[in-house]
Design a protein around this motif. Structure first.
Motif, short mmCIF file in Angstrom:
data_model
loop_
_atom_site.label_atom_id
_atom_site.label_comp_id
_atom_site.label_asym_id
_atom_site.label_seq_id
_atom_site.Cartn_x
_atom_site.Cartn_y
_atom_site.Cartn_z
N GLU A 104 -64.23 70.57 15.79
CA GLU A 104 -65.04 69.16 14.65
C GLU A 104 -65.61 68.79 14.53
O GLU A 104 -65.96 67.31 15.38
N LEU A 129 -67.16 62.72 11.11
CA LEU A 129 -67.85 62.23 9.72
C LEU A 129 -69.33 61.76 9.55
O LEU A 129 -70.24 62.29 9.11
N SER A 145 -68.02 72.07 4.18
CA SER A 145 -67.12 72.49 4.28
C SER A 145 -67.08 74.03 4.44
O SER A 145 -66.18 73.95 5.67
N VAL A 161 -64.70 71.85 7.24
CA VAL A 161 -64.21 70.56 7.64
C VAL A 161 -64.05 70.08 5.97
O VAL A 161 -64.00 71.44 5.18
N SER A 162 -63.70 69.01 5.40
CA SER A 162 -62.82 69.03 3.67
C SER A 162 -63.70 68.39 3.03
O SER A 162 -64.53 67.18 3.33
N LYS A 163 -64.13 69.08 2.48
CA LYS A 163 -64.95 69.07 1.34
C LYS A 163 -64.70 67.58 0.58
O LYS A 163 -65.99 66.08 0.46
N ASN A 164 -64.07 67.64 0.99
CA ASN A 164 -63.08 65.91 0.10
C ASN A 164 -63.28 64.84 0.88
O ASN A 164 -63.19 63.77 0.48
N ARG A 165 -62.88 65.13 2.19
CA ARG A 165 -62.91 64.56 3.00
C ARG A 165 -64.21 63.68 3.41
O ARG A 165 -64.97 62.34 3.36
N LEU A 166 -65.47 64.48 3.54
CA LEU A 166 -66.66 63.88 2.77
C LEU A 166 -67.48 63.37 2.16
O LEU A 166 -67.76 62.00 2.42
N TYR A 167 -67.01 63.86 0.81
CA TYR A 167 -67.89 63.38 -0.55
C TYR A 167 -66.55 61.84 -0.24
O TYR A 167 -67.77 60.50 -0.76
N GLU A 168 -65.86 61.22 0.22
CA GLU A 168 -65.42 60.21 0.18
C GLU A 168 -65.84 59.37 0.77
O GLU A 168 -66.49 58.21 0.42
N TYR A 169 -66.43 59.97 2.28
CA TYR A 169 -67.27 59.07 3.00
C TYR A 169 -68.80 58.34 2.62
O TYR A 169 -68.95 57.45 2.97
#
Length: 281
Positions: free
Chosen positions: A233, A236, A261, A266-274
């Motif tokens: 993985e 971020l 993603s 990997v998580s698209k939403n998690r990266l967007y929040e980062y």
């Protein structure tokens, strides 16, 4: 008469077929002042075959610490010491590695005389990937949990795995490896270069089925395919750097998020929040 500078020679010897001894190995064994070996009885068989009469000293696991200093003292005094194992290259899963380290620590000359190796021979004849491999040696003779911990540590290695196994441990080792690694392609190469040389190929479970029908004897090398399903993985911050590079190349934000993603799982939403968190700072 001034004696020539001494040297510790690491001499590879046959792993079964005595015809595999090299011309250079024969010369070094002939010229050596002393031969340090695991078992003098085994080495004597080779020397008798070659017609060499030479003084030997036993250098075993249980005497390595007390004898290593003495042997290097002899090298420093100008003697040529040939180090051999019972079969193959000295220093591979045997006490020779301790003596070699002592030699380098004390600054004496060391030379290697390449020869047969069960590890390499087993790998190349197995038909399993050989461009990248990890040699573990023998699995420990320890409690179940300790053995499981060792194998678990090997589970994610993507390289082909190589082990030494004995007739007494082969079934127990295969059961453990199957349990932890899964049913991977594997091969047992036994009695390499000898009359009864044999390579048994199949999955780990298939090899166990072979053991249920017959007893395997002799020296064995176990080769197992590495983990081909490991997904590392991406952190971020690394994801963010790739995102920035894609934006600088003209890729739209939404498309960059989707690509990262998909490509890196990997998580698209998690990266967007980062990314939003980066903008707020």
């Amino acid at each position: 008469m001034v004696k020539e500078a001494g040297c510790l020679y690491l001499v590879g010897t046959p792993i079964g077929n005595l015809e595999d001894i090299s011309l250079r190995a024969v010369r070094i064994l002939t010229e050596a002042d002393l031969i340090a070996c695991e078992d003098t009885r085994e080495t004597l068989k080779l020397l008798n075959h070659l017609g060499i009469s030479k003084k030997m000293i036993s250098y075993q696991k249980y005497s390595e610490n007390e004898k290593k200093a003495h042997l290097i003292d002899l090298v420093e005094a100008g003697n040529k010491i040939a180090l051999v194992s019972d079969a193959g290259m000295p220093g591979i899963s045997d006490p020779g590695e301790i003596l070699v380290k002592e030699a380098w620590d004390r600054g004496v000359r060391v030379e290697v005389i390449p020869g047969p190796s069960a590890v390499i021979s087993g790998l190349v004849i197995s038909g399993l990937p050989s461009n990248n491999f990890y040699f573990h040696g023998f699995l420990p003779k320890a409690k179940v949990k300790e053995r499981e911990a060792v194998v678990t540590g090997l589970k994610d290695i993507m390289a082909t795995l190589i082990f030494y196994i004995t007739p007494h441990s082969v079934e127990k080792d295969l059961i453990l490896l199957l349990k932890i690694l899964g049913d991977r392609p594997a091969a047992i190469a036994r009695e390499l270069t000898k009359y009864y040389e044999e390579v048994i190929r199949g999955t780990l479970s298939e090899l166990l089925s072979v053991l249920a029908e017959r007893t395997l004897k002799g020296e064995m090398v176990l080769i197992i395919e590495g983990n081909n399903e490991v997904i590392t993985e991406l952190g971020l911050e690394d994801q963010y750097k790739i995102y920035q590079m894609m934006l600088s190349d003209g890729v739209k934000s939404k498309e960059a998020l989707k690509t990262i993603s998909t490509d890196y799982n990997v998580s698209k939403n998690r990266l967007y929040e980062y990314i939003l968190g980066k903008k707020e700072k």
